[in-house]
Design a protein around this motif. Structure first.
Motif, short mmCIF file in Angstrom:
data_model
loop_
_atom_site.label_atom_id
_atom_site.label_comp_id
_atom_site.label_asym_id
_atom_site.label_seq_id
_atom_site.Cartn_x
_atom_site.Cartn_y
_atom_site.Cartn_z
N ARG A 34 43.47 47.57 24.78
CA ARG A 34 42.40 46.62 24.50
C ARG A 34 42.90 45.22 24.88
NH1 ARG A 34 43.05 46.74 17.90
NH2 ARG A 34 44.49 44.96 17.71
N TRP A 35 42.01 44.26 24.86
CA TRP A 35 42.40 42.90 25.20
C TRP A 35 43.35 42.36 24.14
CZ3 TRP A 35 41.15 39.75 29.40
CH2 TRP A 35 40.28 40.33 30.33
N GLY A 36 44.43 41.74 24.60
CA GLY A 36 45.40 41.16 23.70
C GLY A 36 45.26 39.66 23.57
N ARG A 37 44.27 39.08 24.22
CA ARG A 37 44.05 37.64 24.18
C ARG A 37 42.56 37.36 24.28
NH1 ARG A 37 47.06 35.52 29.40
NH2 ARG A 37 48.71 36.79 28.49
N ASP A 115 32.12 55.43 49.27
CA ASP A 115 30.76 54.90 49.13
C ASP A 115 30.55 54.37 47.71
OD1 ASP A 115 28.28 54.21 50.14
OD2 ASP A 115 27.34 56.11 49.57
N ALA A 116 31.57 53.68 47.19
CA ALA A 116 31.53 53.15 45.83
C ALA A 116 30.70 51.88 45.77
CB ALA A 116 32.95 52.87 45.34
N ASN A 117 30.19 51.58 44.57
CA ASN A 117 29.48 50.31 44.41
C ASN A 117 30.04 49.47 43.26
OD1 ASN A 117 28.44 51.64 42.16
ND2 ASN A 117 26.42 51.99 43.09
N GLN A 118 31.19 49.90 42.72
CA GLN A 118 31.85 49.09 41.69
C GLN A 118 33.33 49.42 41.64
OE1 GLN A 118 30.70 50.54 37.56
NE2 GLN A 118 29.15 51.63 38.77
N TYR A 119 34.10 48.44 41.21
CA TYR A 119 35.56 48.62 41.13
C TYR A 119 36.10 47.66 40.08
CZ TYR A 119 40.51 48.62 42.49
OH TYR A 119 41.88 48.71 42.49
N ARG A 120 37.02 48.15 39.27
CA ARG A 120 37.64 47.33 38.23
C ARG A 120 39.15 47.45 38.31
NH1 ARG A 120 33.06 49.38 36.38
NH2 ARG A 120 34.06 51.38 35.98
N SER A 121 39.83 46.32 38.20
CA SER A 121 41.29 46.31 38.21
C SER A 121 41.78 45.50 37.01
CB SER A 121 41.80 45.68 39.52
OG SER A 121 43.22 45.63 39.54
N PHE A 122 42.84 45.98 36.34
CA PHE A 122 43.33 45.36 35.13
C PHE A 122 44.77 44.88 35.30
CE2 PHE A 122 39.97 48.19 33.81
CZ PHE A 122 39.32 47.53 32.77
N ARG A 123 45.12 43.85 34.53
CA ARG A 123 46.51 43.41 34.40
C ARG A 123 46.86 43.45 32.91
NH1 ARG A 123 45.60 44.14 38.82
NH2 ARG A 123 45.92 42.85 40.68
N VAL A 157 31.04 46.67 29.01
CA VAL A 157 31.48 47.78 28.16
C VAL A 157 32.67 48.50 28.80
CG1 VAL A 157 30.82 50.07 27.30
CG2 VAL A 157 29.27 48.13 27.01
N GLN A 158 32.64 48.65 30.11
CA GLN A 158 33.72 49.36 30.79
C GLN A 158 34.95 48.49 31.02
OE1 GLN A 158 32.38 52.47 33.83
NE2 GLN A 158 30.56 51.16 33.73
N THR A 159 34.86 47.23 30.61
CA THR A 159 35.99 46.31 30.75
C THR A 159 36.57 45.91 29.41
OG1 THR A 159 34.88 45.43 32.73
CG2 THR A 159 36.74 44.19 31.92
N ILE A 160 35.86 46.11 28.31
CA ILE A 160 36.34 45.70 26.99
C ILE A 160 37.51 46.57 26.54
CG2 ILE A 160 34.78 47.16 25.64
CD1 ILE A 160 35.73 43.49 24.85
N LEU A 161 37.62 47.78 27.08
CA LEU A 161 38.74 48.67 26.83
C LEU A 161 39.19 49.28 28.16
CD1 LEU A 161 37.47 50.71 23.72
CD2 LEU A 161 39.16 48.86 23.70
N ALA A 196 38.49 50.57 17.96
CA ALA A 196 39.63 50.21 18.81
C ALA A 196 40.15 48.81 18.52
CB ALA A 196 39.24 50.34 20.27
N TYR A 197 39.24 47.94 18.07
CA TYR A 197 39.64 46.56 17.78
C TYR A 197 39.93 46.32 16.30
CZ TYR A 197 39.02 44.77 22.48
OH TYR A 197 39.18 44.52 23.83
N ASP A 198 40.03 47.39 15.52
CA ASP A 198 40.48 47.24 14.14
C ASP A 198 41.86 46.56 14.17
OD1 ASP A 198 41.79 47.78 11.60
OD2 ASP A 198 40.25 49.29 11.23
N PRO A 199 42.05 45.50 13.39
CA PRO A 199 43.32 44.76 13.45
C PRO A 199 44.57 45.60 13.21
CG PRO A 199 41.68 43.51 12.22
CD PRO A 199 41.08 44.86 12.47
N VAL A 200 44.44 46.71 12.47
CA VAL A 200 45.62 47.52 12.19
C VAL A 200 45.96 48.46 13.36
CG1 VAL A 200 45.11 47.46 9.74
CG2 VAL A 200 44.39 49.43 11.08
#
Length: 222
Positions: A34-37, A115-123, A157-161, A196-200
């Motif tokens: 999940r996002w750390g910042r 023949d894709a119409n979307q792409y996501r890349s994470f760091r 939604v597909q980027t939040i996790l 997933a974003y529960d602080p614990v």
């Protein structure tokens, strides 16, 4: 933006195996992050009205998760970059984009072949949490027929996790409740995001029992 009435007593929560599948990649590896910042978005290639729709979706999903947004990221400036393009070849012509996407020509070639119409890349940061995401939406004929609100919500939604690369191949995290209207977030997926974003919970995990911890935090039908 309104996501959905987020509770539905007629729906059972996802089972631990179903949650595990959402984060198990095609090679069999369990990988969750999940996002750390705080999220700092910037949008390229569309008019102001569409920018507002996308940022509204980001704000809604971030609020759902109980996460935060910010005006700037001290390391990156903006850490969620969304690009709307007409053809994948535009990426190769975009100055400095190869700094964000190593092997840019190879990525473009694979997207064109598929023949894709979307792409996501994470760091990711040192703890394994998401520190940046780059989203590319190619407005082909199929994508152009989709309401802007649906595109925005789906991408956020597909980027939040960090979901599995196969998580939504046979289904969508969204549902259509009104003909010709924008789609809305499925309550069961909303529940997973909140859990997933529960602080614990950890910002990243590679062990399948993590799915059991998520399942334990899902609301139960009354």
């Amino acid at each position: 933006m309104t996501l959905l009435p987020m509770t539905d007593a007629t729906l059972d929560p996802l089972s631990p195996p179903e949650i595990e599948a959402l984060f198990t990649r095609a090679d069999g590896q369990y990988l969750f992050a999940r996002w750390g910042r705080p999220i700092v978005p910037v949008v390229f290639g569309v008019e102001d009205q569409t920018v507002s729709i996308l940022k509204g979706a980001i704000e809604a999903v971030v609020a759902l998760a109980g996460h935060k947004m910010a005006e700037t990221d001290p390391e990156l400036g903006a850490n969620l970059m969304v690009f709307f393009i007409r053809d994948w070849s535009e990426l190769v012509e975009t100055p400095n984009l190869d700094r964000l996407l190593p092997d840019l020509p190879g990525i473009v070639a694979r997207l064109q072949d598929a023949d894709a119409n979307q792409y996501r890349s994470f760091r990711f940061d040192e703890a394994g949490g998401i520190k940046a995401a780059f989203v590319f939406i190619c407005m082909d004929e199929a994508m152009s027929a989709v309401p802007a609100e649906t595109i925005a919500l789906s991408q956020v939604v597909q980027t939040i996790l960090l979901w599995s690369d196969t998580a939504f191949l046979g289904t969508s995290p969204l549902a259509v409740v009104q003909k010709d209207g924008p789609a809305v977030l499925k309550p069961q997926i909303a529940d997973v995001i909140r859990a997933a974003y529960d602080p614990v919970m950890p910002v990243a995990a590679t062990d399948p029992p993590h799915a059991l911890r998520l399942a334990a935090r899902l609301p139960r039908p009354s």
